[in-house]
Write an enzyme that holds these catalytic residues in place. Structure first.
Site: not given
Length: 310
Positions: A218-220, A244, A249, A267
């Protein structure tokens, strides 16, 4: 006639923390960028925004300005001393270029059903009791994950660049990076993205993990080599992933999209009205303090003053 306050330029309108925004307007002159592109902004910055002291931005600011890269930073006027980012991740900002210009950056650290089938072809899971949760990055978010995980009976360990004091470690045992990879049943990623953490987890690191490991990011996205992760998921070495964030992206590796053992969210980690209001308020408070000459709430680690040891 009242003199206008210090100018703060908003790259995005405030949607949630309206009371904080209205309070900020009492001490500062605020305005939202009207430039439709980075090229027009570079023109407007010469006159229209030539004396701004602070910029408020979000991850969505790229729609107008693109990344705050060196070219963008070099166009900013000498009056600009602060960039206040509404978000925990600030990889869209060239913080080194900011530092060289004397600009301080702050941040706001807060489907089987896909195909209409119900409980068909669903494999067995595992109880969490006694499993090891490896927290990669034991900051504020990492500690929050630990607090939520322990009631389920998970044993938590963590890895940072350096071990933390006991109060910040929250009773969590420090382990080396390799030990976290080898021992963890679940790995949850909470480190920021910069040059040293890009592809921190790649094919070699995944090979060191237990067969059947679960990875949550869920970071990058770019902290993990997405292609290597998708391949290991297809091969069964990784049992499941919860994501996420993604390396490219909004594009997502097609193998992840097609794999039922990939739980994918677009995200949305901070997308609640309450959280967004807190983040907007936090970033605006940084902006207010910046132009009023007060101590900032949350300067990014790269821009904190270096402590001198005697």
């Amino acid at each position: 006639m009242t003199e206008p306050g210090p100018r703060i330029l908003f790259f995005n309108p405030v949607r949630h923390a309206r009371q904080v925004y209205e309070a900020l307007q009492e001490v500062a002159s605020t305005e939202v960028v009207t430039s439709p592109s980075s090229e027009q902004f570079f023109v407007d910055i010469q006159k229209k925004y030539s004396n701004i002291q602070a910029i408020y931005r979000t991850s969505a600011s790229g729609a107008v300005a693109g990344n705050f890269d060196k070219e963008f930073i070099d166009h900013l006027p000498p009056s600009l001393k602060f960039i206040c980012h509404n978000g925990a991740g600030y990889d869209q900002i060239d913080v080194n270029a900011c530092a060289s210009r004397g600009i301080t950056v702050t941040y706001a650290p807060d489907p089987k059903l896909r195909n209409g089938q119900f409980k068909k072809g669903v494999d067995f899971g595992h109880d969490p009791q006694g499993k090891i949760l490896g927290i990669l990055g034991m900051g504020r978010i990492g500690r929050a994950v630990k607090a939520r995980a322990e009631p389920f009976g998970l044993k938590c360990v963590y890895h940072n660049r350096n071990p933390l004091p006991e109060d910040l470690a929250a009773g969590c045992a420090y382990v080396s990076f390799d030990q976290l990879l080898a021992d963890s049943d679940i790995i949850s990623v909470h480190v920021p993205l910069f040059a040293a953490t890009r592809h921190l987890i790649g094919a070699a690191e995944i090979a060191k993990m237990k067969p059947g490991v679960v990875i949550v990011n869920t970071a990058r996205g770019a902290i993990i080599d997405e292609s290597a992760m998708a391949r290991a998921l297809d091969e069964g070495h990784i049992a499941a992933v919860g994501l996420d964030v993604y390396e490219w992206e909004p594009m997502i590796d097609e193998r992840l999209v097609k794999n039922d053992r990939a739980l994918l969210v677009p995200h949305l980690g901070t997308h609640t009205a309450e959280t967004l209001a807190k983040m907007e308020g936090h970033a605006m408070e940084n902006a207010r303090r910046a132009v009023m000459g007060e101590e900032l709430l949350s300067i990014i680690p790269e821009h904190l003053p270096v402590k001198k040891h005697i």
